[in-house]
Scaffold this motif. Sequence first.
Motif, PDB file in Angstrom:
ATOM      1  N   GLY A   1       5.929  -7.385 -15.382  1.00  0.00           N
ATOM      2  CA  GLY A   1       4.623  -8.314 -15.476  1.00  0.00           C
ATOM      3  C   GLY A   1       5.197  -8.716 -13.706  1.00  0.00           C
ATOM      4  N   TRP A   2       5.768  -8.832 -13.350  1.00  0.00           N
ATOM      5  CA  TRP A   2       6.512  -8.709 -11.677  1.00  0.00           C
ATOM      6  C   TRP A   2       5.559  -7.746 -10.852  1.00  0.00           C
ATOM      7  N   ALA A   3       5.922  -6.892 -11.107  1.00  0.00           N
ATOM      8  CA  ALA A   3       5.803  -5.672  -9.913  1.00  0.00           C
ATOM      9  C   ALA A   3       4.738  -5.476 -10.513  1.00  0.00           C
ATOM     10  N   LEU A   4       3.713  -5.133 -11.385  1.00  0.00           N
ATOM     11  CA  LEU A   4       2.731  -5.400 -11.301  1.00  0.00           C
ATOM     12  C   LEU A   4       1.692  -6.840 -10.563  1.00  0.00           C
ATOM     13  N   ARG A   5       2.093  -7.655 -10.464  1.00  0.00           N
ATOM     14  CA  ARG A   5       1.185  -8.965 -10.232  1.00  0.00           C
ATOM     15  C   ARG A   5       1.518  -8.451  -8.442  1.00  0.00           C
ATOM     16  N   GLN A   6       2.484  -7.986  -8.023  1.00  0.00           N
ATOM     17  CA  GLN A   6       3.001  -8.183  -6.639  1.00  0.00           C
ATOM     18  C   GLN A   6       2.192  -6.605  -5.888  1.00  0.00           C
ATOM     19  N   TYR A   7       1.724  -5.203  -7.108  1.00  0.00           N
ATOM     20  CA  TYR A   7       0.712  -5.001  -6.674  1.00  0.00           C
ATOM     21  C   TYR A   7      -1.034  -4.841  -6.784  1.00  0.00           C
ATOM     22  N   ALA A   8      -0.616  -5.752  -7.302  1.00  0.00           N
ATOM     23  CA  ALA A   8      -2.305  -6.844  -7.706  1.00  0.00           C
ATOM     24  C   ALA A   8      -2.575  -6.766  -6.407  1.00  0.00           C
ATOM     25  N   ARG A   9      -1.750  -7.772  -5.422  1.00  0.00           N
ATOM     26  CA  ARG A   9      -2.061  -8.163  -4.068  1.00  0.00           C
ATOM     27  C   ARG A   9      -2.793  -7.030  -3.009  1.00  0.00           C
ATOM     28  N   THR A  10      -2.455  -5.403  -3.719  1.00  0.00           N
ATOM     29  CA  THR A  10      -3.145  -4.531  -2.913  1.00  0.00           C
ATOM     30  C   THR A  10      -3.910  -3.970  -2.807  1.00  0.00           C
ATOM     31  N   ASP A  11      -4.056  -4.149  -4.540  1.00  0.00           N
ATOM     32  CA  ASP A  11      -5.071  -2.950  -5.572  1.00  0.00           C
ATOM     33  C   ASP A  11      -4.716  -3.923  -6.799  1.00  0.00           C
TER      34      ASP A  11
ATOM     35  N   GLU B   1       0.627  -1.251  -0.061  1.00  0.00           N
ATOM     36  CA  GLU B   1      -0.320   0.178   0.190  1.00  0.00           C
ATOM     37  C   GLU B   1       0.772   1.342  -0.223  1.00  0.00           C
ATOM     38  N   ARG B   2       2.604   1.354   0.108  1.00  0.00           N
ATOM     39  CA  ARG B   2       3.097   2.276   0.417  1.00  0.00           C
ATOM     40  C   ARG B   2       3.691   2.494  -1.256  1.00  0.00           C
ATOM     41  N   THR B   3       3.030   1.986  -2.626  1.00  0.00           N
ATOM     42  CA  THR B   3       4.071   2.134  -3.495  1.00  0.00           C
ATOM     43  C   THR B   3       3.308   3.301  -4.467  1.00  0.00           C
ATOM     44  N   ASP B   4       3.756   3.891  -4.702  1.00  0.00           N
ATOM     45  CA  ASP B   4       4.149   5.165  -5.198  1.00  0.00           C
ATOM     46  C   ASP B   4       3.700   5.198  -6.718  1.00  0.00           C
ATOM     47  N   LEU B   5       2.478   4.700  -7.461  1.00  0.00           N
ATOM     48  CA  LEU B   5       2.206   4.315  -8.168  1.00  0.00           C
ATOM     49  C   LEU B   5       2.052   5.694  -9.440  1.00  0.00           C
ATOM     50  N   GLY B   6       2.210   6.472  -9.700  1.00  0.00           N
ATOM     51  CA  GLY B   6       3.107   7.271 -10.340  1.00  0.00           C
ATOM     52  C   GLY B   6       3.994   7.362 -10.535  1.00  0.00           C
ATOM     53  N   LEU B   7       5.641   6.904  -9.743  1.00  0.00           N
ATOM     54  CA  LEU B   7       6.590   6.679 -10.279  1.00  0.00           C
ATOM     55  C   LEU B   7       6.461   5.013 -10.927  1.00  0.00           C
ATOM     56  N   LEU B   8       5.338   3.885 -10.350  1.00  0.00           N
ATOM     57  CA  LEU B   8       5.518   2.424 -10.820  1.00  0.00           C
ATOM     58  C   LEU B   8       4.888   2.540 -12.276  1.00  0.00           C
TER      59      LEU B   8
END
Length: 230
Positions: free
Chosen positions: A193-203, A166-173
């Motif tokens: 794909g890995w970066a998106l998959r990891q954030y999918a656990r949150t949103d 939840e602390r991911t900076d989506l603009g930076l991502l």
Amino acid sequence: MTSAPVVEAVRSALASAGDPDRAVAQQAYMKSAMPYRGITAPELKALLRPLLADPALELPGRGAWEGAVRELWDGATHREERYAATALTGHRAYQRWQDPDTLELYRHLVVTGAWWDHVDEIASQRIGPILLSHREEVTPVILDWAQDDDPWLRRTAVISQLTFRERTDLGLLRATIEPNLDDTSFWLRKAIGWALRQYARTDPDWVRATVAEYGERLSGLSRREALKHL
């Protein structure tokens, strides 16, 4: 130049351990030009633990610590020495030096390591925490790396927030992913794909929407990885 005692201790311990038959298999699996000693990851962790925790071998200052890391890394004759250098960077005795001033060291390890077994741990477990603690100073560095000529620096930028949830900076991502959408490298497509998959656990909804937005610009590999658990 005299080596730091911890460097000598690590080299000596590694030289007397391992399995030559396993070493051949490890080198082949990793497609490594540098040979292995044939030490498994658990064995290496157990071997290094007492050496890195020994007060008699503790490095006295930041310069000595970075010098020891670079000596183990740059002077490595076997891949386990580089794994030991990475372990030395993350040891609790040297946590006070995990700050933006250390990024140049990590950049060196990423560029010269140039393979996933080195880069991924440094990106997510070393650079990531520094980014999280020093966003204002480190974000511009990550943005620069996302468009660097070196593909491993670009991979590092993309996966630098893997542990943030939840602390991911989506603009930076997005800013690390988008300059690399058209890159044909397996390692960058996998990283996206890995970066998106990891954030999918949150949103998961954000990831679905982002994948849809990128459309055909997102490679099949990146798409499959991103949606793997959705």
